[in-house]
Design a protein around this motif. Structure first.
Motif, PDB file in Angstrom:
ATOM      1  N   GLY A 164      63.672  22.470  39.777  1.00 50.72           N
ATOM      2  CA  GLY A 164      63.460  21.056  39.477  1.00 50.72           C
ATOM      3  C   GLY A 164      62.000  20.644  39.614  1.00 50.72           C
ATOM      4  O   GLY A 164      61.487  19.851  38.823  1.00 50.72           O
ATOM      5  N   HIS A 165      61.320  21.200  40.614  1.00 53.59           N
ATOM      6  CA  HIS A 165      59.891  20.889  40.819  1.00 53.59           C
ATOM      7  C   HIS A 165      59.074  21.301  39.602  1.00 53.59           C
ATOM      8  O   HIS A 165      58.286  20.512  39.070  1.00 53.59           O
ATOM      9  CB  HIS A 165      59.381  21.616  42.071  1.00 53.59           C
ATOM     10  CG  HIS A 165      57.895  21.533  42.278  1.00 53.59           C
ATOM     11  ND1 HIS A 165      57.330  20.747  43.264  1.00 53.59           N
ATOM     12  CD2 HIS A 165      56.860  22.129  41.643  1.00 53.59           C
ATOM     13  CE1 HIS A 165      56.005  20.859  43.209  1.00 53.59           C
ATOM     14  NE2 HIS A 165      55.694  21.713  42.231  1.00 53.59           N
ATOM     15  N   GLU A 166      59.260  22.531  39.163  1.00 53.44           N
ATOM     16  CA  GLU A 166      58.432  23.029  38.058  1.00 53.44           C
ATOM     17  C   GLU A 166      58.710  22.259  36.766  1.00 53.44           C
ATOM     18  O   GLU A 166      57.794  21.913  36.032  1.00 53.44           O
ATOM     19  CB  GLU A 166      58.678  24.527  37.855  1.00 53.44           C
ATOM     20  CG  GLU A 166      58.262  25.376  39.057  1.00 53.44           C
ATOM     21  CD  GLU A 166      56.766  25.285  39.353  1.00 53.44           C
ATOM     22  OE1 GLU A 166      56.001  24.961  38.435  1.00 53.44           O
ATOM     23  OE2 GLU A 166      56.372  25.518  40.500  1.00 53.44           O
ATOM     24  N   LEU A 167      59.976  21.970  36.498  1.00 59.86           N
ATOM     25  CA  LEU A 167      60.289  21.200  35.295  1.00 59.86           C
ATOM     26  C   LEU A 167      59.776  19.764  35.404  1.00 59.86           C
ATOM     27  O   LEU A 167      59.392  19.153  34.400  1.00 59.86           O
ATOM     28  CB  LEU A 167      61.803  21.220  35.046  1.00 59.86           C
ATOM     29  CG  LEU A 167      62.339  22.584  34.600  1.00 59.86           C
ATOM     30  CD1 LEU A 167      63.862  22.598  34.650  1.00 59.86           C
ATOM     31  CD2 LEU A 167      61.875  22.923  33.184  1.00 59.86           C
ATOM     32  N   PRO A 194      47.901  22.056  36.923  1.00 60.04           N
ATOM     33  CA  PRO A 194      48.745  22.281  38.088  1.00 60.04           C
ATOM     34  C   PRO A 194      48.855  23.747  38.503  1.00 60.04           C
ATOM     35  O   PRO A 194      49.058  24.626  37.658  1.00 60.04           O
ATOM     36  CB  PRO A 194      50.115  21.748  37.653  1.00 60.04           C
ATOM     37  CG  PRO A 194      49.794  20.697  36.659  1.00 60.04           C
ATOM     38  CD  PRO A 194      48.566  21.199  35.940  1.00 60.04           C
ATOM     39  N   ASP A 195      48.710  23.981  39.780  1.00 61.83           N
ATOM     40  CA  ASP A 195      49.003  25.261  40.423  1.00 61.83           C
ATOM     41  C   ASP A 195      48.145  26.415  39.918  1.00 61.83           C
ATOM     42  O   ASP A 195      48.546  27.573  40.001  1.00 61.83           O
ATOM     43  CB  ASP A 195      50.487  25.606  40.284  1.00 61.83           C
ATOM     44  CG  ASP A 195      51.357  24.580  40.989  1.00 61.83           C
ATOM     45  OD1 ASP A 195      50.839  23.901  41.893  1.00 61.83           O
ATOM     46  OD2 ASP A 195      52.533  24.471  40.650  1.00 61.83           O
ATOM     47  N   ARG A 196      46.981  26.120  39.412  1.00 60.42           N
ATOM     48  CA  ARG A 196      46.093  27.197  39.005  1.00 60.42           C
ATOM     49  C   ARG A 196      44.914  27.281  39.972  1.00 60.42           C
ATOM     50  O   ARG A 196      44.587  26.342  40.666  1.00 60.42           O
ATOM     51  CB  ARG A 196      45.600  26.950  37.580  1.00 60.42           C
ATOM     52  CG  ARG A 196      46.772  26.879  36.617  1.00 60.42           C
ATOM     53  CD  ARG A 196      46.316  26.820  35.204  1.00 60.42           C
ATOM     54  NE  ARG A 196      45.826  28.118  34.759  1.00 60.42           N
ATOM     55  CZ  ARG A 196      45.739  28.461  33.490  1.00 60.42           C
ATOM     56  NH1 ARG A 196      46.102  27.626  32.557  1.00 60.42           N
ATOM     57  NH2 ARG A 196      45.278  29.640  33.143  1.00 60.42           N
TER      58      ARG A 196
HETATM   59 ZN   LIG Z   1      53.604  22.218  41.602  1.00 63.51          ZN
END
Ligand SMILES: [Zn+2]
Length: 472
Positions: free
Chosen positions: A162-165, A435-437
């Protein structure tokens, strides 16, 4: 387009450095593969969010693939929408998790898929070998099987799916800039709706929920309950290999750093805690009143990409007031408890947040005499360099200070080439971080130079040089 990665690079790096074998080698392999994926993604553009031909409005449109432990995407189709369970837990968990995410947004907020227009939801499982990560690349979800040592398969955690989507939903709505407070807000909103996906699926009230993110990911070898705790930020894990959960739950603990795009995975604990407090004060199902208030603020016309915590506190308070005074009071009190009293928030005027990653460093102009591609022999073996890497799921960082002479002669020459040429400065002027890179920082007094470099800008061989320099 963002490429949200689930496992924070600093956790992978901690495992690679201090973890037991074979988990350490698997973590190193995952780090190498992540870099390759990001490189491949950075050269392709995502599909436009057009409705799928033949898609049925008001129903999810999922396809799950298996990469069969290769790194080919999307892989072989394993389960199409409406097909029965396959018996493969990863395939079926991904199918169910994408469905549960679709269901929350549709049931609670009348949103049809991530883009609100029935966007197909694609997921690939069994990606790579012992791949301990998950991400959404703007087109599809990708799940590894975990390393089996420290991490279970990544489809096991519904709130992580759910977080990633939800990063996708945020991109299609507020588009929160992924740095500083707006970046921490981006991370927090992804956690909020990730948690709500799970609570909605389990039929849990705010009081019954565990408010943990990634509770299913750790094996029993890890001293921790989850990757993050929304109810008690900073308490999720304290482990010899992974270190301690770095999140604050109050503005008093706000971490000011240039790492991790301004600590986006750290400071997200503060708005996470505010949401948990508001939801618990309001009682009942968190996705109904508290979730609807957060969703209204996220998708309203007042929010901007640079929204900071105080502004989001005000926007959620306003959204709450539209429902009732009870809701408004609960939301204001929740923000006050984390050190963000709404009355002190500025008016509708939003101050622009700084963008350190995209500003050229004043001292970073390339030496005019040097040709790109030729080693700069003025930078000797005794030149001192700083190389740092930050970013990832919760924001820990890694760095090394070294002299060029400590490196292998080919790597030292590669550094001389980079430091003498214009590329580092050019890359540092790139767009906003994603995000998240990873973000790298390179500093050298000899040149002089001090630049922040978003990973998507870096060519393969430069990223590999950075990896070797940090890890070797
Ligand atoms: Zn994230």
């Amino acid at each position: 387009m963002s490429i949200p990665m689930l496992l924070p690079p600093y956790l992978l790096e901690a495992i690679a450095e201090r973890g037991p074998e074979p988990a350490a080698e698997r973590a190193r392999a995952t780090l190498r593969r992540d870099a390759e994926i990001r490189s491949a993604r950075s050269t392709t553009s995502p599909a436009p969010p057009t409705p799928a031909p033949g898609a049925t409005p008001g129903q999810p449109n999922r396809t799950i693939f298996s990469a069969n432990n290769t790194e080919q995407l999307p892989g072989d189709e394993a389960r199409a929408e409406g097909a029965p369970a396959t018996g493969d837990p990863a395939v079926d968990e991904a199918y169910d998790g994408l469905g549960a995410t679709w269901q929350l947004f549709f049931d609670a907020y009348s949103r049809d898929s991530l883009d609100g227009r029935g966007m197909p939801m694609l997921g690939t499982v069994h990606y790579g070998t012992d791949y301990a990560n998950a991400f959404w690349d703007g087109k599809q979800m990708v799940f590894g099987d975990g390393d089996g040592e420290l991490f279970n398969r990544f489809t096991a955690s519904l709130d992580v799916i759910g977080h990633e989507l939800s990063h996708g939903v945020i991109e299609f709505t507020a588009g929160l800039r992924y740095a500083d407070q707006s970046g921490a807000l981006n991370e927090s909103v992804a956690d909020v709706f990730g948690a709500l996906v799970k609570q909605h699926q389990l039929g849990q009230t705010a009081d019954q929920a565990d408010w943990l993110i990634g509770a299913e990911l750790f094996t029993d070898k890890v001293r921790g309950v989850a990757l993050r705790s929304m109810i008690e930020p900073g308490s999720a894990y304290d482990d010899p290999v992974l270190g301690k959960d770095p999140q604050p739950g109050h503005m008093d603990g706000f971490v000011t750093t240039t790492d991790d795009n301004g600590g986006v995975h750290i400071n997200s604990g503060i708005p996470n805690k505010a949401f948990q407090l508001a939801a618990t004060a309001l009682g009942g199902n968190a996705w109904e009143r508290a979730g609807a208030i957060w969703y209204a603020a996220l998708t309203g016309d007042q929010i901007s990409a640079d929204c900071d915590f105080a502004t989001f506190a005000r926007l959620t308070s306003q959204a709450a007031a539209a429902i009732g005074e009870t809701e408004a009071e609960a939301v204001r009190r929740a923000w006050a408890e984390v050190g963000l009293p709404v009355d002190e928030a500025p008016d509708a005027e939003q101050r622009p947040a700084p963008a350190p990653a995209s500003e050229p460093a004043p001292s970073s102009e390339p030496a005019p005499s040097s040709e790109p591609g030729a080693p700069d022999d003025r930078i000797g073996d005794d030149a001192e360099l700083y190389l740092g890497r930050s970013g990832g799921f919760t924001g820990m960082s890694r760095s090394r200070e070294f002299r060029l002479g400590e490196l292998s002669p080919p790597d030292a020459d590669s550094w001389r080439q980079l430091l003498g040429g214009p590329e580092l400065t050019t890359w540092s002027r790139s767009d906003a971080p994603e995000p998240d890179r990873y973000t790298y920082r390179v500093a050298c007094r000899t040149v002089p130079l001090d630049v922040q470099l978003p990973e998507p800008e870096l060519p393969d061989q430069v990223r590999e040089l950075f990896h070797r320099t940090l890890d070797g």
